[in-house]
Design an enzyme around this catalytic site. Structure first.
Site, mmCIF file in Angstrom:
data_model
loop_
_atom_site.group_PDB
_atom_site.id
_atom_site.type_symbol
_atom_site.label_atom_id
_atom_site.label_comp_id
_atom_site.label_asym_id
_atom_site.label_seq_id
_atom_site.Cartn_x
_atom_site.Cartn_y
_atom_site.Cartn_z
ATOM 1 N N SER A 6 0.811 -1.207 0.000
ATOM 2 C CA SER A 6 0.000 0.000 0.000
ATOM 3 C C SER A 6 0.847 1.262 0.000
ATOM 4 O O SER A 6 0.305 2.363 -0.058
ATOM 5 C CB SER A 6 -0.918 0.008 1.231
ATOM 6 O OG SER A 6 -0.166 -0.164 2.412
ATOM 7 N N GLU A 31 -6.130 -0.746 -6.876
ATOM 8 C CA GLU A 31 -5.167 0.082 -7.608
ATOM 9 C C GLU A 31 -4.199 -0.841 -8.344
ATOM 10 O O GLU A 31 -3.584 -1.717 -7.728
ATOM 11 C CB GLU A 31 -4.387 0.983 -6.655
ATOM 12 C CG GLU A 31 -5.214 2.096 -6.031
ATOM 13 C CD GLU A 31 -4.413 2.930 -5.048
ATOM 14 O OE1 GLU A 31 -4.513 4.159 -5.101
ATOM 15 O OE2 GLU A 31 -3.692 2.343 -4.211
ATOM 16 N N ASN A 80 -3.859 5.953 -0.585
ATOM 17 C CA ASN A 80 -3.165 6.096 0.690
ATOM 18 C C ASN A 80 -2.455 7.433 0.825
ATOM 19 O O ASN A 80 -2.302 7.952 1.931
ATOM 20 C CB ASN A 80 -2.170 4.951 0.894
ATOM 21 C CG ASN A 80 -2.781 3.829 1.708
ATOM 22 O OD1 ASN A 80 -3.363 4.057 2.763
ATOM 23 N ND2 ASN A 80 -2.675 2.608 1.215
ATOM 24 N N HIS A 83 -3.086 -3.452 -5.533
ATOM 25 C CA HIS A 83 -3.406 -3.022 -4.175
ATOM 26 C C HIS A 83 -4.898 -3.106 -3.891
ATOM 27 O O HIS A 83 -5.690 -2.295 -4.370
ATOM 28 C CB HIS A 83 -2.896 -1.595 -3.954
ATOM 29 C CG HIS A 83 -3.178 -1.069 -2.583
ATOM 30 N ND1 HIS A 83 -3.498 0.246 -2.333
ATOM 31 C CD2 HIS A 83 -3.225 -1.702 -1.372
ATOM 32 C CE1 HIS A 83 -3.707 0.407 -1.042
ATOM 33 N NE2 HIS A 83 -3.550 -0.760 -0.437
#
Length: 286
Positions: A121, A154, A192, A142
């Site tokens: 991440s 992702e 993130n 991800h």
């Protein structure tokens, strides 16, 4: 490698994320091998996947037959040599050295067509793939916690990742019932990086004594968020969240806006990792 060539999916790490990835892969009709160093982690994973599927049956989203088929499609193993598949997705600790060592071993025992993917991440894909013989077959995939429920994935291309690899993984995510988004390689990627301030600022407000955990969460939730920062950190894992923040803090050359919280660090040191440990910012032991 084409999408239709993918028949078997390997998952490394039987923690919360690995469990979810294995579950949705099996439900999508793939043969799955779920690997972990600890047999106890595999036992927990099998039990949790069964419970998740039972909840799916209660909600009418999964049939009893689909549950049985999914469980029979997953091989739970501590034998690393069984990690041979068309795509292998890693979901282990957020440490660059550990991930690099893992993927070098996986590359050595798999075919030249196998796609290697990381669920990281925060760690740049380019760094993880740097010493691989075939970095063009390495990609970020991800998922978000809980992986069997959250829709977003992702798909992150490193500097050497081929367009074909990214496209296959993008299409695979859709087959798994997810909504994929292409992203370029950068610390924290998209979600993130943007969300980090949600956690960090919540922790700063707590550090400054402006309000307590419940007060901050109530206010944030009243403004429209489904969960406040502390409830969400407990769900994700306080330790995981702290690790990601630390990684991004270092990746952005100690930019103060990503500074990890001492309060969160103490929680990690105490083993208060959130829901999975029974205690985090809230107590779940009752």
């Amino acid at each position: 490698m084409q999408l239709e060539d993918i028949k078997k999916i390997g998952v490394v790490g039987a923690g919360t994320m690995g469990q979810g990835i294995a579950q949705i892969s099996a439900l999508a009709g793939y043969t799955v091998v779920l690997y972990d160093l600890q047999s106890s982690a595999l036992d927990t994973a099998k039990n949790n996947i069964g419970k998740n599927l039972d909840k799916g049956i209660e909600r009418g989203k999964v049939t009893a037959e689909e549950k049985d088929q999914a469980l029979s499609s997953i091989a739970f193993t501590t034998d690393f040599e069984l990690l041979k598949a068309d795509i292998i997705i890693e979901a282990i600790v957020e440490r660059l050295d550990v991930k690099k060592e893992l993927f070098e071993k996986l590359e050595n025992q798999n075919s030249d067509k196998t796609i290697l993917a990381s669920n990281t991440s925060s760690i740049p894909i380019t760094r993880i793939a740097r010493d691989l013989r075939h970095p063009e077959r390495f990609v970020g995939m991800h998922f978000f916690n809980p992986a069997h429920i959250m829709k977003l994935v992702e798909v992150i291309s490193g500097v050497a990742t081929s367009d074909d690899t990214s496209k296959v993984v993008y299409e695979l995510a859709k087959v798994l019932g997810k909504v994929p988004v292409m992203a370029k390689d950068a610390p924290g990627f998209i979600v993130n990086r943007v969300a980090r301030n949600f956690y960090v600022e919540g922790l700063k407000v707590l550090e400054e004594g402006v309000s307590d955990v419940k007060g901050i969460d109530r206010l944030v939730e009243a403004s429209g968020f489904k969960m406040g920062p502390f409830r969400l950190m407990d769900l994700i894992g306080v330790d995981t969240n702290f690790s990601v923040t630390t990684s991004m803090f270092n990746a952005f050359h100690q930019d103060p806006k990503f500074r990890p919280s001492r309060i969160q660090e103490q929680k990690v040191d105490a083993g208060h990792h959130g829901r999975k440990s029974g205690k985090g910012f809230y107590d779940y032991s009752a």
